[in-house]
Design a protein around this motif. Structure first.
Motif, PDB file in Angstrom:
ATOM      1  N   SER A 163     -13.053  -5.662  -7.860  1.00 12.56           N
ATOM      2  CA  SER A 163     -13.010  -4.322  -7.270  1.00 12.56           C
ATOM      3  C   SER A 163     -13.201  -3.251  -8.329  1.00 12.56           C
TER       4      SER A 163
ATOM      5  N   TRP B 137     -12.004   0.692  -3.046  1.00 15.29           N
ATOM      6  CA  TRP B 137     -13.064   0.548  -2.061  1.00 15.29           C
ATOM      7  C   TRP B 137     -13.133   1.681  -1.055  1.00 15.29           C
TER       8      TRP B 137
ATOM      9  N   PHE C 194      -6.922  -8.705   1.060  1.00 17.14           N
ATOM     10  CA  PHE C 194      -6.857  -9.189  -0.321  1.00 17.14           C
ATOM     11  C   PHE C 194      -5.573  -9.978  -0.562  1.00 17.14           C
TER      12      PHE C 194
ATOM     13  N   ALA D 152      -7.556  -2.588  -3.336  1.00 10.66           N
ATOM     14  CA  ALA D 152      -8.111  -1.962  -2.130  1.00 10.66           C
ATOM     15  C   ALA D 152      -8.408  -0.486  -2.340  1.00 10.66           C
ATOM     16  N   ARG D 153      -7.652   0.160  -3.223  1.00  7.25           N
ATOM     17  CA  ARG D 153      -7.850   1.598  -3.464  1.00  7.25           C
ATOM     18  C   ARG D 153      -9.236   1.889  -4.043  1.00  7.25           C
TER      19      ARG D 153
ATOM     20  N   SER E  23       0.830  -1.205   0.000  1.00 11.23           N
ATOM     21  CA  SER E  23       0.000   0.000   0.000  1.00 11.23           C
ATOM     22  C   SER E  23       0.861   1.250   0.000  1.00 11.23           C
TER      23      SER E  23
ATOM     24  N   PHE F 275      -7.764  -3.430   3.862  1.00 11.27           N
ATOM     25  CA  PHE F 275      -8.297  -4.152   2.705  1.00 11.27           C
ATOM     26  C   PHE F 275      -7.172  -4.800   1.890  1.00 11.27           C
ATOM     27  N   ALA F 276      -6.071  -4.059   1.700  1.00 13.34           N
ATOM     28  CA  ALA F 276      -4.957  -4.616   0.934  1.00 13.34           C
ATOM     29  C   ALA F 276      -4.382  -5.846   1.628  1.00 13.34           C
TER      30      ALA F 276
ATOM     31  N   MET G 250      -7.748   1.345   3.520  1.00 15.63           N
ATOM     32  CA  MET G 250      -7.084   0.788   2.343  1.00 15.63           C
ATOM     33  C   MET G 250      -6.021  -0.226   2.741  1.00 15.63           C
TER      34      MET G 250
ATOM     35  N   PRO H  52      -2.963  -6.296  -4.653  1.00 18.43           N
ATOM     36  CA  PRO H  52      -3.944  -6.107  -3.574  1.00 18.43           C
ATOM     37  C   PRO H  52      -4.112  -4.650  -3.160  1.00 18.43           C
TER      38      PRO H  52
END
Length: 323
Positions: free
Chosen positions: A273, A224, A238, A221-222, A33, A234-235, A231, A217
């Motif tokens: 996503s 969402w 994922f 995530a970005r 991330s 989520f990353a 983020m 990932p």
């Protein structure tokens, strides 16, 4: 197939491998991330390819397949690659993307030559070393799983403790420097953590595709959220799902490398996503545009009645005058 999947949850060794891959994906997603936000996506790919010569040299010097020695050799090789990229961009007019491509190809070429030499050396211990090209999580020993899991947890813990500092350095390093933060130290720490995340993922995903587990990932995530904390979570989720799915399928089907399957799982999450994320997804954007067009048509039909007909008559009169 079903019995093979069931064996994953019945065999303790396979459970540990699955847990190690899940933690690996979790740590890679979290570190990725910050690499994605700092526009260093290609750097992870360069470091992954640069790690191959370090792994080969560590094996040639020791003669044994040791995860600890491989990590040490890969870190040294990655540090040399980073120094090479910095030197090229500083002392020449070559841009960073070109420098990354040069270092990536040179180090990977050296690694392939050394790997070929090892495979033709007749050393019996070299069996399975080629798995580092495309990854094979099922070939990991229990000690390797412990090491990968422990390093991943340490990386996640460091990100949690220094989250505010990493956030500020990623978005506005100039402001962080003005506040008195040691931005150079924080940037080097992030770079070192990226190198470590790449190195520990090589055995499971391989040097060719480990960068995808680092970046894909985070990109997924970005879509969402607009908040960095969400983020990062989520990353990590994922990445963990991608690593777990890739490991399970690779362990179930014989002679199937883990890396490609893991990347395909991460790509599937990215596709979902990109299509169905509530605000940034393609479907959501199309629905918003459709609603906006409907609202414009409704406004045009209700606002100032007769305006449309008058405009049409005026346009027709202009056309007849021109003719």
């Amino acid at each position: 197939m079903l019995s093979s999947f069931t064996s994953w949850f019945a065999d303790p060794n396979l459970q540990w491998i699955l847990m190690g891959s899940l933690l690996l994906g979790l740590g890679s997603g979290v570190i990725g991330s910050f690499a994605y936000l700092r526009k260093q996506s290609l750097l992870g790919d360069a470091l992954a390819h640069a790690a191959l010569p370090g792994i080969c040299i560590a094996f040639m010097l020791s003669g044994v397949k040791s995860m600890g020695l491989f990590i040490l050799g890969a870190i040294i090789s990655g540090a040399l690659a980073t120094f090479g990229i910095h030197a090229i961009t500083r002392f020449s007019r070559i841009k960073q993307d070109a420098a990354l491509g040069i270092v990536l190809s040179v180090f990977f070429g050296i690694g392939v030559v050394l790997m070929t030499k090892i495979q033709h050396s007749g050393n019996g211990n070299q069996s399975g070393l080629d798995k580092y090209m495309f990854g094979q999580a099922a070939s990991m020993m229990l000690s390797d799983v412990y090491l990968v899991g422990a390093v991943s947890l340490v990386l996640i813990l460091i990100c949690a403790l220094l989250f505010k500092e990493f956030k500020l350095v990623s978005f506005d390093p100039g402001f962080a420097r003005g506040m008195g933060m040691k931005t150079a130290f924080l940037e080097q720490l992030l770079l070192l953590m990226t190198v470590i995340a790449v190195v520990i993922g090589i055995q499971a995903v391989g040097v060719v595709l480990v960068a995808a587990l680092l970046i894909t990932p985070a990109v997924a995530a970005r879509y969402w959220t607009d908040r960095l904390g969400v983020m990062v979570v989520f990353a990590g989720v994922f990445g963990g799902l991608s690593g777990a799915v890739g490991t399970m399928i690779s362990g179930t089907l014989s002679n199937l490398p883990t890396g490609p399957v893991t990347v395909l799982a991460a790509t599937l999450l990215f596709t979902v996503s990109a299509l169905f994320a509530p605000n940034r997804g393609l479907v959501a954007k199309l629905m918003r545009r459709s609603r906006q067009r409907a609202a414009v048509r409704q406004w045009a039909g209700t606002a100032e009645p007769g305006l449309g007909a008058a405009a049409s008559r005026r346009y027709a009169g202009e056309r007849s005058a021109d003719s």
